[in-house]
Design a protein around this motif. Structure first.
Motif, short mmCIF file in Angstrom:
data_model
loop_
_atom_site.label_atom_id
_atom_site.label_comp_id
_atom_site.label_asym_id
_atom_site.label_seq_id
_atom_site.Cartn_x
_atom_site.Cartn_y
_atom_site.Cartn_z
N ALA A 13 10.39 -49.43 18.24
CA ALA A 13 10.91 -49.47 19.61
C ALA A 13 9.95 -48.79 20.58
O ALA A 13 9.68 -49.33 21.67
N LEU A 63 14.30 -57.55 16.85
CA LEU A 63 14.83 -56.68 15.80
C LEU A 63 16.00 -57.40 15.14
O LEU A 63 16.93 -57.83 15.83
N TRP A 82 17.91 -50.27 24.20
CA TRP A 82 16.58 -50.88 24.11
C TRP A 82 16.64 -52.33 24.59
O TRP A 82 15.77 -52.79 25.31
N ILE A 86 13.14 -54.60 23.55
CA ILE A 86 13.55 -55.08 22.23
C ILE A 86 14.64 -56.13 22.44
O ILE A 86 15.54 -55.94 23.25
N TYR A 133 17.55 -57.58 20.36
CA TYR A 133 18.29 -57.39 19.12
C TYR A 133 19.05 -58.67 18.77
O TYR A 133 19.89 -59.13 19.53
#
Length: 193
Positions: free
Chosen positions: A31, A48, A68, A74, A76
């Motif tokens: 991250a 991720l 994040w 990021i 997710y």
């Protein structure tokens, strides 16, 4: 099942980390490196993938991951049953794990023909030869991971493609089922005598 897939020739970079969301997998370093890389390379994407409901004292809280995601460095995905698609869509697979046995996701990424950035630790460095089929970084070091990602970004497409092909060759030569089964068979035969 894990067939060689061509690397995307477009100038878009997608990095993916597939793991249980625990500190020992290098999630925090991933991250932080993503955050720093995106400052100079805003079009670069970092994905991720992994379960957020990990019952481990080193688990990364979903609130942290969502922050994040909200901050934009990021993306997710959550847990996925189809990691093949995510690996195929990636430019590079990252696993900054502090320690591994032999990483299944790195073997899968290699079989698909993806370069890898991972830590210089047993279980990871067995799969990746630095600057050959990927890059090795220092464990627990977000700055070194950031440097390796930037090194990857600076490579011409032909070098990135070559790394992916070398990853496939290495996994076929040393980690295919046939090779592993022969090693087991040899050990069993030696103990049977």
């Amino acid at each position: 099942k894990f067939k060689l897939a061509p690397l995307n020739n477009k100038n878009e970079f997608k990095f993916v980390l597939i793991a249980r969301l625990i500190k020992d997998k290098g999630i925090l370093e991933f991250a932080e490196a993503a955050k720093q890389v995106k400052k100079d390379n805003p079009m670069t994407k970092f994905f991720l993938i992994g379960p957020s409901s990990v019952n481990d004292r080193g688990a990364i809280k979903l609130e942290t991951i969502n922050k994040w995601n909200k901050d934009g460095y990021i993306e997710y995905i959550g847990e996925s049953e189809d990691v093949i698609k995510h690996i195929q869509d990636s430019s590079c697979v990252i696993l900054p794990s502090y320690r591994e046995g032999i990483s299944k996701v790195l073997l899968e990424a290699s079989a698909i023909g993806r370069p890898i950035i991972t830590c210089d630790v047993p279980g990871c460095k067995d799969i990746v030869i630095d600057n050959h089929n990927g890059f090795l970084c220092k464990p627990r070091d977000a700055i070194d991971l950031e440097i390796k990602i930037k090194n990857f970004l600076s490579l011409p497409f032909s070098k990135r493609q070559d790394m992916g092909l070398k990853a496939r060759e290495r996994v076929e030569k040393y980690f295919s089922h046939e090779v592993v089964f022969k090693k087991y068979q040899k050990i069993i035969e030696e103990f049977s005598q």
